[in-house]
Design a protein around this motif. Sequence first.
Motif, mmCIF file in Angstrom:
data_model
loop_
_atom_site.group_PDB
_atom_site.id
_atom_site.type_symbol
_atom_site.label_atom_id
_atom_site.label_comp_id
_atom_site.label_asym_id
_atom_site.label_seq_id
_atom_site.Cartn_x
_atom_site.Cartn_y
_atom_site.Cartn_z
ATOM 1 N N GLY A 206 32.548 31.852 31.615
ATOM 2 C CA GLY A 206 33.157 33.123 31.967
ATOM 3 C C GLY A 206 34.191 32.920 33.061
ATOM 4 O O GLY A 206 34.849 31.893 33.119
ATOM 5 N N VAL A 207 34.280 33.923 33.945
ATOM 6 C CA VAL A 207 35.336 33.895 34.945
ATOM 7 C C VAL A 207 34.962 32.994 36.114
ATOM 8 O O VAL A 207 33.886 33.113 36.683
ATOM 9 C CB VAL A 207 35.598 35.317 35.461
ATOM 10 C CG1 VAL A 207 36.708 35.304 36.507
ATOM 11 C CG2 VAL A 207 35.964 36.236 34.304
ATOM 12 N N VAL A 208 35.843 32.073 36.474
ATOM 13 C CA VAL A 208 35.671 31.235 37.647
ATOM 14 C C VAL A 208 36.617 31.798 38.707
ATOM 15 O O VAL A 208 37.822 31.899 38.477
ATOM 16 C CB VAL A 208 36.036 29.764 37.356
ATOM 17 C CG1 VAL A 208 35.805 28.904 38.592
ATOM 18 C CG2 VAL A 208 35.231 29.241 36.175
ATOM 19 N N THR A 209 36.064 32.220 39.849
ATOM 20 C CA THR A 209 36.869 32.846 40.890
ATOM 21 C C THR A 209 37.065 31.887 42.043
ATOM 22 O O THR A 209 36.094 31.335 42.547
ATOM 23 C CB THR A 209 36.149 34.117 41.394
ATOM 24 O OG1 THR A 209 35.798 34.911 40.269
ATOM 25 C CG2 THR A 209 37.040 34.908 42.322
ATOM 26 N N TYR A 210 38.306 31.674 42.464
ATOM 27 C CA TYR A 210 38.598 30.760 43.566
ATOM 28 C C TYR A 210 38.660 31.569 44.854
ATOM 29 O O TYR A 210 39.397 32.548 44.926
ATOM 30 C CB TYR A 210 39.958 30.077 43.366
ATOM 31 C CG TYR A 210 40.081 29.215 42.132
ATOM 32 C CD1 TYR A 210 39.246 29.402 41.037
ATOM 33 C CD2 TYR A 210 41.045 28.231 42.048
ATOM 34 C CE1 TYR A 210 39.370 28.618 39.909
ATOM 35 C CE2 TYR A 210 41.186 27.436 40.915
ATOM 36 C CZ TYR A 210 40.340 27.650 39.849
ATOM 37 O OH TYR A 210 40.474 26.880 38.725
#
Length: 597
Positions: A206-210
């Motif tokens: 899914g979404v990988v947030t930095y």
Amino acid sequence: MKPEFIRNFSIIAHIDHGKSTLADQLLLKSGAIDERTYQAQILDDLDVERERGITVKARAVAIKYPYKGQIYQLNFIDTPGHVDFHYEVSRSLAACEGALLVVDAFQGVQAQTVANAYAAIEAGLEIIPVINKIDLPVTRIEEVCEEIENVIGLDASNALRVSAKAGIGIEDCIEAIIQRIPAPKGLPDAQLRALVFDSKYDDYRGVVTYIRVVDGTIRKKDRIRFMRGATVHEVIELGQFCPFMETVEELGPGQAGYLITGVKVLGNIHVGDTVTLQGNPASEPLPGYKQPKQMVFCGMYPIDATDFEKLRFELDKMLLNDASFSFAPETSDALGFGFRCGFLGMLHMEIIQQRLEKEADVDLIQTAPNVTYQLLKRTGELVTIDNPAEVPDSGSIDEFREPIARVTFILPTASMGTIMQLCSDRRGEYKSTEFLGRDRAQLVYEMPLAEIIYDMHDKLKSITRGYGTMDYEVVGFKAADLVKLDILVKGNLVEALATIVHRQSAERRGRALVKKLKEEIPRHQFEVPIQAAIGSRVIARETIQALRKNVTAKCYGGDISRKRKLLQKQKEGKKRMKQFGEVEIPQKAFLSVLEAG
Ligand code: GDP
Ligand code: MG
């Protein structure tokens, strides 16, 4: 990790001055990668980046380095240099306390060196000038230091001298980072505030947030809140890029890394948003980012109409990884259902289109790009237009305004005359000249954006034999005598081919365009007239003659394989065609507008 042992910095420079190569060396010298896993420009892992040899996306990496009995953590961001990606750079700078300003030892200060250095100064960063490529047979190190002092106003007396390629001076560079760049502020026990500075979509997770933690500490299993949409999630995984993903238990003030919450819904995560703890939330979010203004627009239509929803999903994914582009659904009589997409410049547009086709496997028809315009209507209403097809009847327009950019050139003085002529041909207004040394100068013009974005860079490169560079920023809108140039193919208006041009050049453009279209549109069984018109007045015309025989008739009787090849070739050519009434128009024709100067 205590903030006093952390350093955050960006690597900024003009394109090709060696940012990504220096990043490789930092990874090597710190032992994050070894000679075996080493690969030049290792951080440029997007297909488009490796193919074109340029950095498009900023990369954040954490390395460890022992210094005076302490282990320091250095978080750095390799950034793109091209003018279209200023936004990537400015976002990166907001997550740092310092910057390495890399300058080529021969080429010296160039247009994007200046632009990126100013952005770093504005962000209040400690800047370390790094003269790179000192291994080159010919260098101008002393002059380059002078340029840094004169043009940018930075003290270059303690500029570092390195060769990223040969690995010279890298340790000194790391020591300078530890000594000169301030440690991040922020308290580990404060209420959590972490800046979302990038994100991407991973098919499996899914979404990988930095994030970059500014205050407080984030831990695995924490319940976090994205402040903008007030959505709450659990942190399933927390980690850093070293340069490959490595999980950690917590991230404290000054640390950069990633978090995964298992959200698969795109659109919940926004670059510039603040992450806080649901249980003990911060009262105020971080300042975030200014939303960039898209200045170049084009239509993107799936060739196969059933790909529309797929394209929408892919555009959503792209938006997650690149907040600087925009899209909205639109329909066109001829092209069907598609999207109007906005970009920061032409290279940005090309890169997104290429990423869509490569990463998403959707074949697209892309219409000719245009800049945005403002229309002041007789009714007093001011509207912004990003599609020439939307221009109303000229009778209802009081003022037609186009975007104006301030362009800065850095050139050899020998080419100044030619460039000044080119600028004045393109309705440029001279602003200033500043000499940077014996034979280089900085030249500033204000000019319509539409006259810059398509080919100005190429023209500059060829006139200056590669030695000139440019940078620009939009400064406002200005009224001009603009008209909509329509194209009719076999009597039918093809709105996707319409452009907005200056009245003075309308006839020349119209003639060039119909000529170009004549080359691009294949012959049909019938005659195909192509006309350029302003309103109802036709200003240019060409005719594509009818086909005389069937193509396969060219083959001799028995030569099956040749015949098959020919048919196959025709089929491939067809892939990127759209049917307009009886006429088939290939993808390339939509871009002729660009070439028909
Ligand atoms: P970026 O656009 O700033 O990221 O630049 P790159 O790191 O991609 O480097 C651009 C080109 O310069 C590549 O061909 C590198 O091999 C070359 N280069 C980088 N550093 C050096 C150096 O120290 N010496 C020499 N001779 N070439 C270098
Ligand atoms: Mg690079």
